[in-house]
Design an enzyme around this catalytic site. Sequence first.
Site, PDB file in Angstrom:
ATOM      1  N   ARG A  17      30.361 -29.238  21.619  1.00 44.29           N
ATOM      2  CA  ARG A  17      30.613 -28.226  22.588  1.00 44.29           C
ATOM      3  C   ARG A  17      31.655 -27.268  22.384  1.00 44.29           C
ATOM      4  O   ARG A  17      32.028 -26.494  23.390  1.00 44.29           O
ATOM      5  CB  ARG A  17      30.714 -29.135  24.008  1.00 44.29           C
ATOM      6  N   ASP A  73      33.105 -31.947  17.780  1.00 47.31           N
ATOM      7  CA  ASP A  73      32.341 -31.850  19.132  1.00 47.31           C
ATOM      8  C   ASP A  73      31.412 -30.724  19.272  1.00 47.31           C
ATOM      9  O   ASP A  73      31.798 -29.606  19.235  1.00 47.31           O
ATOM     10  CB  ASP A  73      33.314 -31.810  20.345  1.00 47.31           C
ATOM     11  N   CYS A 107      37.623 -29.662  16.507  1.00 44.13           N
ATOM     12  CA  CYS A 107      37.118 -31.038  16.624  1.00 44.13           C
ATOM     13  C   CYS A 107      35.408 -30.609  16.471  1.00 44.13           C
ATOM     14  O   CYS A 107      35.090 -29.600  16.637  1.00 44.13           O
ATOM     15  CB  CYS A 107      36.943 -31.433  18.290  1.00 44.13           C
ATOM     16  N   CYS A 150      38.159 -34.853  25.111  1.00 43.69           N
ATOM     17  CA  CYS A 150      37.868 -35.124  23.769  1.00 43.69           C
ATOM     18  C   CYS A 150      37.623 -36.502  23.743  1.00 43.69           C
ATOM     19  O   CYS A 150      38.384 -37.654  23.823  1.00 43.69           O
ATOM     20  CB  CYS A 150      39.074 -34.903  22.958  1.00 43.69           C
ATOM     21  N   HIS A 199      40.300 -30.120  22.413  1.00 42.71           N
ATOM     22  CA  HIS A 199      39.868 -29.673  23.615  1.00 42.71           C
ATOM     23  C   HIS A 199      40.135 -30.705  24.666  1.00 42.71           C
ATOM     24  O   HIS A 199      40.070 -31.972  24.184  1.00 42.71           O
ATOM     25  CB  HIS A 199      38.387 -29.498  23.613  1.00 42.71           C
TER      26      HIS A 199
HETATM   27 CO    CO Z   1      36.772 -33.994  20.600  1.00 40.15          CO
END
Ligand code: CO
Length: 212
Positions: free
Chosen positions: A46, A44, A42, A101, A98
Site C-alpha cells: 500500500r 507494504d 516499507c 505498519c 507508514h
Molecule cells: Co510496513
Amino acid sequence: MKPYEKLLLENKAWASEKTSREPDYFKRLVDKQTPDFLWIGCADSRVPAEIITNAEPGQIFVHRNIANQIIKTDFNSLSVVQYAVQVLGVRHVVVCGHYNCGGVKAALSRQQPNLSLVNKWLQHIKDVYRLHQHELEALPGLDERANRLVELNVIEQVYNLAHTSIIQKCWRTQHRPTLHGCVYGLDDGVIHELIYLTPDHRIEPIYQCADD
Ligand code: CO
C-alpha cells in the site's frame, strides 16, 4: 481473467499509453538514470514510492524491505545506498515509514513460530522499542504505541544511515545528500517529515567512521 494474466495485460496497456503520449518515452530512459532521490520504504503493497509521489520512471531509486530498515550488516540495503550515493549522486535520501505498519506491529508482539527470518529481521525494531520504552508504555493503547514506534523507527533508521561510512564520506567530500525521515498515512495518503539531517550534521564521535 487470472490475476497474473491481468498483470501482464495492464503492463502492455501502460507501455502503449506512455508511447502514445510521448513516442520517445522509453528510448529516453534506456541509456541512463539520473534520479534525485533514494527512497527507502516499507515493502507494504500500500506504499508504492512512485505512485504516492506522482513520480515517473527514472526519478526515484528505490529500496524497500519490511519496516524500512537500514541494518548495518545487510549488504542488500547498504549496496543500494552505496550505488545511489556514489554512482548516481542522489541529493536526497528519504526513509519513509507508514502508520499501521504490520512489521512494526509484529515487532511489538510475541514472535510467531515458522517465521524465523522475519522474526530476526524485526528484532532490530524491538531494540528501538527498548530505547524508548518509557515513552511508549505511557501511551494509552496498542495502536498509539505502534504508530509512535513507526515514527521512532524511521528516526532511528535515519541515524543508522548517518552512521555509515558511505554517508559520512559523501557529506565530507560532496556536501550531499540530505537525509529525510518521513511517515506516510495509509488513511489520508499524506507524507509528513519527522526529521532531516543535512551534511553539516555533527556526528557523535563514537559514531564517526575512521574508514572511507
Ligand atoms: Co510496513
